[in-house]
Design a protein around this motif. Structure first.
Motif, mmCIF file in Angstrom:
data_model
loop_
_atom_site.group_PDB
_atom_site.id
_atom_site.type_symbol
_atom_site.label_atom_id
_atom_site.label_comp_id
_atom_site.label_asym_id
_atom_site.label_seq_id
_atom_site.Cartn_x
_atom_site.Cartn_y
_atom_site.Cartn_z
ATOM 1 N N TYR A 269 25.258 -1.996 117.904
ATOM 2 C CA TYR A 269 25.328 -2.987 116.832
ATOM 3 C C TYR A 269 26.785 -3.129 116.414
ATOM 4 O O TYR A 269 27.487 -2.139 116.165
ATOM 5 C CB TYR A 269 24.486 -2.564 115.637
ATOM 6 C CG TYR A 269 24.628 -3.496 114.445
ATOM 7 C CD1 TYR A 269 23.963 -4.717 114.407
ATOM 8 C CD2 TYR A 269 25.447 -3.161 113.359
ATOM 9 C CE1 TYR A 269 24.097 -5.577 113.325
ATOM 10 C CE2 TYR A 269 25.592 -4.009 112.276
ATOM 11 C CZ TYR A 269 24.908 -5.216 112.267
ATOM 12 O OH TYR A 269 25.054 -6.075 111.199
ATOM 13 N N THR A 270 27.257 -4.376 116.340
ATOM 14 C CA THR A 270 28.617 -4.632 115.884
ATOM 15 C C THR A 270 28.600 -5.703 114.802
ATOM 16 O O THR A 270 27.796 -6.640 114.841
ATOM 17 C CB THR A 270 29.527 -5.102 117.041
ATOM 18 O OG1 THR A 270 28.982 -6.281 117.625
ATOM 19 C CG2 THR A 270 29.654 -4.020 118.105
ATOM 20 N N HIS A 271 29.492 -5.555 113.858
ATOM 21 C CA HIS A 271 29.661 -6.539 112.784
ATOM 22 C C HIS A 271 31.153 -6.778 112.620
ATOM 23 O O HIS A 271 31.917 -5.857 112.331
ATOM 24 C CB HIS A 271 29.059 -6.017 111.478
ATOM 25 C CG HIS A 271 29.118 -7.029 110.368
ATOM 26 N ND1 HIS A 271 28.875 -6.708 109.048
ATOM 27 C CD2 HIS A 271 29.407 -8.363 110.372
ATOM 28 C CE1 HIS A 271 28.993 -7.789 108.295
ATOM 29 N NE2 HIS A 271 29.324 -8.808 109.079
ATOM 30 N N GLN A 273 34.230 -9.301 110.926
ATOM 31 C CA GLN A 273 34.575 -10.268 109.887
ATOM 32 C C GLN A 273 36.075 -10.544 109.911
ATOM 33 O O GLN A 273 36.885 -9.705 110.324
ATOM 34 C CB GLN A 273 34.194 -9.731 108.500
ATOM 35 C CG GLN A 273 32.702 -9.539 108.285
ATOM 36 C CD GLN A 273 32.414 -8.887 106.946
ATOM 37 O OE1 GLN A 273 32.831 -7.772 106.682
ATOM 38 N NE2 GLN A 273 31.696 -9.612 106.091
ATOM 39 N N ASP A 284 32.433 -14.582 110.841
ATOM 40 C CA ASP A 284 31.502 -13.484 110.594
ATOM 41 C C ASP A 284 30.484 -13.461 111.743
ATOM 42 O O ASP A 284 29.815 -14.474 112.001
ATOM 43 C CB ASP A 284 30.783 -13.664 109.253
ATOM 44 C CG ASP A 284 29.998 -12.415 108.846
ATOM 45 O OD1 ASP A 284 29.039 -12.064 109.551
ATOM 46 O OD2 ASP A 284 30.347 -11.809 107.827
ATOM 47 N N LYS A 286 27.440 -10.896 113.738
ATOM 48 C CA LYS A 286 26.647 -9.683 113.902
ATOM 49 C C LYS A 286 25.946 -9.766 115.253
ATOM 50 O O LYS A 286 25.301 -10.769 115.559
ATOM 51 C CB LYS A 286 25.617 -9.544 112.780
ATOM 52 C CG LYS A 286 26.195 -9.638 111.374
ATOM 53 C CD LYS A 286 25.089 -9.614 110.335
ATOM 54 C CE LYS A 286 25.621 -9.849 108.930
ATOM 55 N NZ LYS A 286 26.092 -11.250 108.744
ATOM 56 N N SER A 309 22.170 -12.413 118.086
ATOM 57 C CA SER A 309 23.476 -12.693 117.496
ATOM 58 C C SER A 309 23.337 -13.661 116.337
ATOM 59 O O SER A 309 22.592 -14.646 116.410
ATOM 60 C CB SER A 309 24.406 -13.287 118.560
ATOM 61 O OG SER A 309 25.669 -13.578 118.016
#
Length: 757
Positions: A269-271, A273, A284, A286, A309
């Protein structure tokens, strides 16, 4: 008698427990220099782990159920060894340095699964080491190390890829380049690819096939990009990382991995910003990646992926040269300004793929993949507001048969691919970021597919001959509902045969030369037929082209120098170009033909490659591209642009870098990119200035106690604070050509990965 019974019981119970243990010992060396490698990770299939000592030796005890061990080290290709059980087993292992594996790496290109030195064609590989040389915010920096390829970022996550000039018809988005993820089409049936739905950290490696592949990947004149996802590793591990940088850049990542002799799975999982360098350029994203793999038997392997996504990015728009010089951070202004219209892309999607590789016999195998994707877009643009929902499914299957013809080894590959997409597309007035009156309401069905065959024959005197053929077909059906009477429009592009012939000669064990002729066929994408202003471009025809190519690759200087040089000549007919109208809507048309000649070179020289030394690695590398691209026939009304330079293509580009690593875990790399002046309009009256951009990254990477891998790093992009535009708007109306890139900016971060024993 009692004593004998007790002794028998002891032998039956205690001795098997003792015999179940095997002591595995060994020494690990550099395959090139024969120096021992300290700090290599030795991991058993049953999760026992150790590291090699300063003399490269190791010793560990493994249970009876252990089947194999993996030996790995940063900068080397991992090796897998099957365990032969006994009391004490000794293995002597040689690891191949990553920078010197050109002849060993097997590539997927053309589905030959041969070493690169035995593959005829212009193929470049971007591995995980190259992707990780920056902050992994995007693939732009990694892809731009490849000669003949340019990746632009007009705004954060607004990508465009050009392979040998294919930017000509791509004012935005990725077109005329076919993308695959895990061997499954990522390019949709409508001809576009949403690469921005992926995170760079989800990619393990990239293969780029330049020019028309003309066979196993179907129609196309631009090229093919094969993306391989990251996979789970042997044993169990968890990891987390954080990267922060200038202009509000933040990236968080979490991974969990588990693997055994029968299966593995990676969950990531990547987020990410970003506040943005320019006005109206926030970002932004996710991304959740689930990537399982199952080794069902010696004959069958099943791989799959699920990608979800959620992406939002703002669009600052192009600005004029005067605005660019005065304040490159400003967004497009005026009546339809980007801030006023709140221009942005809000995109949510899920992509599910399943692939099976099955070996019927040692000589006959099959690979079959199916996929489904669902995507929703909400897109306020400067002059309109677009909303569309897309659902698609497709599949691909290929068979490989190996045999002999009069004692000559031969390989036959044949199969097909089919995609069907349905899109509900609506456009509205954009009232300062809010949906206004309905303009168009369309239902678009896109179908595309092809069948292919390929024969490969190993001839005497170390020649390999390849002949391939594909038959391609594409169809669009557009139903316009918001109009009386309802309009039904169908465009069926005539099925086209695309052949390819290639010949490779192995000059020595370390050098090979190759030549090929291939034909390409590239129909317009849906966005080129149905433009954002709602007009139907009914007269647009498919591009057709023929590519001639000659190259040589290999090693010299005791394997310290690797090189890859390719020259090509590409003739394209019915060339599609784009121009902007007064409302900034891109319109497309066929303009005649182009002549594209070029030279692509890549060099890699290892000055130091000695893992036991204080400085364990020091290498320099570089790539250079020369493009002589011209419009051969181009008449627009009263203007004749024949002989002009191709719009958006730099005649010279070069990339150079160095990589340094030490035995204690410190590392450093630096990269410089040079781009010559780029013509921004077909008239060749406006050019983007030449520029040089330098980036660097330094860090400390260490595995502690064989279980915890630590990586602490910091870096800088655009070190010299260059003012440049990365992703120019071609033939822009009102002189709004420029999309300024960030000035000097910094980043730093830390990642931890813990492996369970």
């Amino acid at each position: 008698m009692k004593i004998r019974l007790l002794l028998s019981f002891f032998l039956l119970v205690i001795c098997p427990a003792t015999m179940a243990q095997t002591i595995v010992k060994g020494v690990v060396r550099n395959a090139q220099s024969q120096q021992t490698i300290p700090g290599a990770i030795v991991k058993v299939s049953t999760s026992q782990t150790t590291q090699t000592a300063t003399d490269g030796s190791y010793s560990l005890t493994v249970p009876a159920q252990a089947t194999y061990l993996i030996i790995s080290h940063i900068g080397f290709v991992a090796d897998t060894i099957t365990i032969e059980h006994g009391q004490t087993i000794v293995y002597y292992t040689e690891l191949q340095p990553r920078q010197n594996i050109l002849k060993e790496v097997k590539v997927q290109g053309f589905e030959t699964n041969r070493p690169l030195l035995q593959t005829a064609g212009a193929i470049s590989i971007v591995d995980s080491d190259v992707i990780q040389r920056s902050d992994e915010s995007s693939l732009v920096r990694a892809v731009n190390t490849v000669p003949g390829v340019r990746m632009d970022e007009r705004a954060p996550a607004s990508y465009r890829i050009s392979v040998r000039g294919s930017t000509l018809r791509s004012p935005y988005g990725i077109r005329n380049v076919k993308l695959y993820f895990n061997g499954i089409p990522l390019t949709e049936a409508n001809g576009t690819a949403a690469l921005n739905l992926l995170d760079a950290a989800s990619i393990e490696s990239i293969e780029i096939l330049k020019g028309p592949t003309a066979s196993v990947y179907g129609a196309g004149t631009g090229g093919t990009v094969l993306l391989e996802p990251k996979r789970g590793q042997l044993g169990a591990s968890i990891g987390a990382g954080i990267t922060m940088g200038s202009y509000g850049f933040q990236k968080y990542a979490a991974t969990a991995s588990a693997g055994s002799a029968k299966n593995n799975v990676l969950v990531q999982y990547t987020h990410q910003q970003y506040d943005g360098y320019r006005e109206q350029s926030a970002f932004d994203r996710k991304v959740l990646l689930i990537s399982p793999e199952f080794y069902v038997s010696d004959k069958q392997t099943i791989t799959s992926h699920i990608i979800y996504s959620d992406l939002y990015y703002e669009l600052p728009g192009g600005i004029t040269k005067e605005q660019y010089d005065a304040n490159p951070r400003q967004a497009r202004g005026g009546e339809f300004g980007s801030v006023k219209q709140q221009t942005a892309m809000n995109q949510e999607g899920i992509n599910i793929g399943l692939k099976q590789d099955y070996r019927f016999t040692d000589n006959f195998s099959n690979s079959t993949a199916i996929y489904s994707l669902h995507r929703f877009r909400d897109h306020p643009f400067n002059t309109d507001y677009e909303r569309n929902a897309n659902q698609e499914y497709g599949g691909r299957s290929s068979f490989t048969y190996k045999t002999t013809i009069a004692t000559l080894p031969a390989t036959y590959t044949f199969g097909g691919e089919f995609q069907r997409g349905f899109e509900a597309a609506r456009t509205y007035d954009n009232n300062s970021g809010s949906v206004g009156a309905l303009r168009t309401d369309d239902e678009v069905t896109a179908k595309t597919g092809f069948v292919f065959s390929q024969a490969e024959l190993e001839l005497p005197s170390d020649f390999i001959f390849t002949a391939a053929l594909s038959l391609n077909d594409t169809q669009y059906e557009i139903i316009r509902l918001a109009q009386a009477p309802t309009i039904n429009y169908t465009k069926d592009f005539e099925a086209v045969l695309s052949p390819r012939v290639a010949l490779l000669k192995r000059l020595t064990d370390q050098i090979s030369a190759h030549a090929s002729i291939s034909s390409g066929f590239s129909p317009p994408t849906e966005e080129e037929i149905l433009t954002s202003d709602g007009n139907l471009n009914e007269d647009l025809e498919a591009e057709k082209g023929t590519n001639y190519e000659l190259g040589v690759r290999g090693y010299s200087l005791q394997n310290r120098l690797s090189f890859d040089v390719v020259g090509f000549y590409f003739r394209l007919k019915e060339t599609i170009v784009s121009r902007q109208d007064a409302s900034s809507v891109a319109v497309f048309r066929n303009v005649g033909s182009t002549s594209q000649k070029g030279l692509e070179t890549a060099l890699n020289y290892s000055i130091i490659d000695a893992p036991a030394n204080a400085v364990s690695l020091f290498k320099v590398w570089g790539s250079y591209t020369f493009n002589h691209f011209r419009f051969k026939e181009y008449q627009q009304d009263e203007d004749d642009f024949s002989g002009n330079k191709l719009t958006g293509i730099a005649p010279h580009t070069a990339t150079a870098g160095l990589d340094l690593a030490t035995n204690v875990g410190l590392y450093f790399n630096a990269t410089a990119n040079y781009t010559e002046k780029i013509p921004l309009n077909d008239e060749n009256t406006v050019y983007a200035d030449r520029f040089v951009v330098i980036g660097a990254k330094a860090g400390y990477r260490k595995t502690i106690a064989g279980q915890l891998q630590l990586d602490v790093f910091a870096g800088v992009d655009n070190l010299t604070n260059e003012t440049y535009s990365l992703g120019n708007d071609l033939n822009a109306f009102g002189g709004r050509f420029y999309q300024p890139a960030p000035d000097r900016n910094y980043f730093g971060g830390i990642s931890l990965n813990y492996s369970f024993k």
